[in-house]
Write an enzyme that holds these catalytic residues in place. Sequence first.
Site, PDB file in Angstrom:
ATOM      1  CG  HIS A  22      -1.724   1.341   1.548  1.00 23.16           C
ATOM      2  ND1 HIS A  22      -1.553   1.939   2.337  1.00 23.16           N
ATOM      3  CD2 HIS A  22      -2.527   1.558   0.757  1.00 23.16           C
ATOM      4  CE1 HIS A  22      -2.264   3.097   2.521  1.00 23.16           C
ATOM      5  NE2 HIS A  22      -3.125   2.823   1.440  1.00 23.16           N
ATOM      6  CG  ASP A  30       7.253   8.637 -22.696  1.00 23.75           C
ATOM      7  OD1 ASP A  30       8.564   8.435 -22.672  1.00 23.75           O
ATOM      8  OD2 ASP A  30       6.942   9.686 -22.649  1.00 23.75           O
ATOM      9  NE  ARG A 108      12.277  16.499 -18.713  1.00 25.13           N
ATOM     10  CZ  ARG A 108      13.492  17.117 -19.353  1.00 25.13           C
ATOM     11  NH1 ARG A 108      13.539  18.403 -19.709  1.00 25.13           N
ATOM     12  NH2 ARG A 108      14.603  16.435 -19.982  1.00 25.13           N
ATOM     13  N   GLY A 131       3.761  10.906 -22.176  1.00 22.40           N
ATOM     14  CA  GLY A 131       2.625   9.791 -21.995  1.00 22.40           C
ATOM     15  C   GLY A 131       2.843   8.923 -20.725  1.00 22.40           C
ATOM     16  CG  ASN A 132       6.772   9.362 -19.110  1.00 17.94           C
ATOM     17  OD1 ASN A 132       7.269   8.341 -19.636  1.00 17.94           O
ATOM     18  ND2 ASN A 132       7.059  10.546 -19.480  1.00 17.94           N
TER      19      ASN A 132
END
Length: 143
Positions: A22, A30, A108, A131-132
Amino acid sequence: MLNKIPKLLAPELVKAMMEMGHGDELVLADANFPGHALHSRVIRCDGTGIPELLDAILELFPLDHYADYQAALMSVVPGDSTVPVVWDTYKEIISGHDKEAVISHEERFAFYTRARSAYAIVVTGEEALYGNIILKKGVIKSV
């Protein structure tokens, strides 16, 4: 082969998800993401796009509702004109599995820092820029 485990999920990825606890995080990266430079536990899924993989993972993977956000996207770098249309796809997939999930956006380099402390990074063949996505594992609720 096992029943009910999506065939898209490699044994190494299923093992990692089983080992996670957890609050642990899983990065779906990507094809441009510097996964090996950031982490020692990298799982390769080069022939797979993130939307298909995300959908398969969420069949098994509960999201953490004790956290403010259950997933995080890498924000577009200021000045970059890219519009990450894949985010809409991710939101639709996540909502299909968990209607209450909230998605945050990380700058980023903050995203890279968070990826370093993730349980694992899954490097995919996803070509969409930005796309991450990071998923935070929750608990299985008893019925």
